[in-house]
Motif scaffolding. Sequence first.
Motif, mmCIF file in Angstrom:
data_model
loop_
_atom_site.group_PDB
_atom_site.id
_atom_site.type_symbol
_atom_site.label_atom_id
_atom_site.label_comp_id
_atom_site.label_asym_id
_atom_site.label_seq_id
_atom_site.Cartn_x
_atom_site.Cartn_y
_atom_site.Cartn_z
ATOM 1 N N PRO A 116 0.831 -1.207 0.000
ATOM 2 C CA PRO A 116 0.000 0.000 0.000
ATOM 3 C C PRO A 116 0.865 1.257 0.000
ATOM 4 N N GLU A 117 0.407 2.284 -0.711
ATOM 5 C CA GLU A 117 1.080 3.578 -0.694
ATOM 6 C C GLU A 117 0.055 4.618 -0.247
ATOM 7 N N LEU A 118 -0.696 5.226 -1.140
ATOM 8 C CA LEU A 118 -1.777 6.108 -0.715
ATOM 9 C C LEU A 118 -2.971 5.297 -0.190
ATOM 10 N N ALA A 119 -3.055 4.066 -0.607
ATOM 11 C CA ALA A 119 -4.055 3.162 -0.020
ATOM 12 C C ALA A 119 -3.549 2.688 1.334
ATOM 13 N N GLU A 120 -4.468 2.366 2.215
ATOM 14 C CA GLU A 120 -4.101 1.813 3.514
ATOM 15 C C GLU A 120 -4.174 0.295 3.486
ATOM 16 N N SER A 121 -5.148 -0.247 2.731
ATOM 17 C CA SER A 121 -5.300 -1.693 2.615
ATOM 18 C C SER A 121 -6.201 -1.990 1.426
ATOM 19 N N GLU A 133 -9.233 0.657 1.076
ATOM 20 C CA GLU A 133 -9.310 1.671 2.128
ATOM 21 C C GLU A 133 -8.202 2.703 1.905
ATOM 22 N N LEU A 134 -8.560 3.968 1.935
ATOM 23 C CA LEU A 134 -7.605 5.052 1.721
ATOM 24 C C LEU A 134 -7.087 5.569 3.052
#
Length: 550
Positions: A116-121, A133-134
């Motif tokens: 994940p980068e800008l995403a959290e999961s 999930e952001l």
Amino acid sequence: MKKVLFLSALIVIITLVGCSNNSNTASTGNNPAGTKDSAGAGSGPDTSDKADAADKAGNADKGDNADKGDNRELIVAGQEIAASLDPVKPLTSSYLRNIGAAEALFKVDAGGKVQPELAESAAEVDPTTWEIELRPEARFWSGKAIDADAVIASLERSKSLDLQAKPFLEELTFAKKDDYTLQVKTKRSHMQVPLNLSYYQTVIHNAEAKHDAIGTMDLTGMYKVVEFSPKQKMILALNENYWGKKPVIQRVVYEEISDEQTRVLSVLSGRSQVALNIGTTSLAQFRDSKEAKISATPAANTQTIYLNLGKPQFEDVRVRQALSWALNREELVILAAEGESIPVSTWLGSNPAFAEAKNAVYIKFDPDKAAELLDEAGWALGSEGIRYKDGKPLTLRLMTWGGDKALGEALQNQWTSVGVKAEVQHGDYSLIQTARESGDWDASIEAWSTFGDELTLLTGQYAPEGSANYGGFNDAETNQLLARLAEESDGAARNKLALQINERVAGQAPVISLFPRPQITAVSGKLHGFQDHFRQFENTVNANLTLDSK
């Protein structure tokens, strides 16, 4: 991540493109040229000290590191930098991500795992649905929230305006579940959505902002662009409001230095700390250097000759096959890559997951087979050594760019030996782009990445509307196999189908595969925390970089 790019003069990768730095790049893929995920093996530096430095940088705060070294400015010299600031323009997103200005929802680490980068999961809810999930703390440079609406707007803009992004986005439909949850529907079962959304063409940008000037562009990275001269220089300053770990180095200068020897001298003299796209012919200058070392990490890409199937001489499959049989790939690796690569005869052969394809179809250098095919196709050998048909010579004009001049000349010599009147036109990648738009080209070279979702990659290269299908390949059997691959969810079956497509294409020879393009970067001994990566063209700058005092 192809062209590549990915595509001519200063930074990476092309890819391919790919760009085919591109890729091209182009590489570049591709980066056409940009996609310059190349496989440059060779004597890389001992990275144990760098790993220790990276660990220390990760455990120390910004002030401590600033006291220990001169971390005010990092200078990166590349073969080419962007001509635009807009992420949807050709290869721009590659350059922005490479230098720490842009991010995507996911990122592939040096081990090949999607993180994940800008995403959290991310989670696969059912065979055709993913939920992402952001990170609620993430912000654009302007302070605008990177919520579901902003992410969808960015991805839809890339899908509609960036041809290189289409292979990764066109099968995905995005919807907002809540402010920080994205729902992604897929056209086929069990798509690797996080992998698709890790490519640099999918970097998240504020779609409501104007990306035509540094004062209005709005991205998410740890560095902000504060000065920009197209195809000359980009200067970036620390983003004080960055959501993630803040880098130690305060400012980055990204310079275009198209001349390779000048780039080499810049890092050997200490003027720059990183020099990208170092050619194999320059390796000897670093062997005894105390100032800089070489990073040469193998990459999954294939140096590929694309043929214009609209040209009469290439309509006969036997001519195309002859051009491939006529090549001594081992000699090409020596002459054009200083031995810093390995021969491959099919496009997927550079991907470790398809190692059995490395020497498929064209199992050896066979000029006699090439001559036989050309005779069958009606191209008779004339007294001066050139083949003719209906009074016209068998000609081939090969367009090369960047560091491929020596490769072009080696190919010219090998084709000439079987009666092809070959010539090489070496210049800027823009010349190749212009020629493709007009249709006035015979052949060109790019190196697109072969790493990623099989269908996405193969569709982009060989489907009739594929963004990297430069020559107009349209084969009924290949199209049927691609359709079957699109419906297949079993991993082993997908692998088998991908190999079938790869072999079919190699047999039809709309492209000719050669070897993974060497990916060589020179790194100052005073720079610590540099990470070798098989997609180096988008991973030059990271938050752990630190510099010794001058």
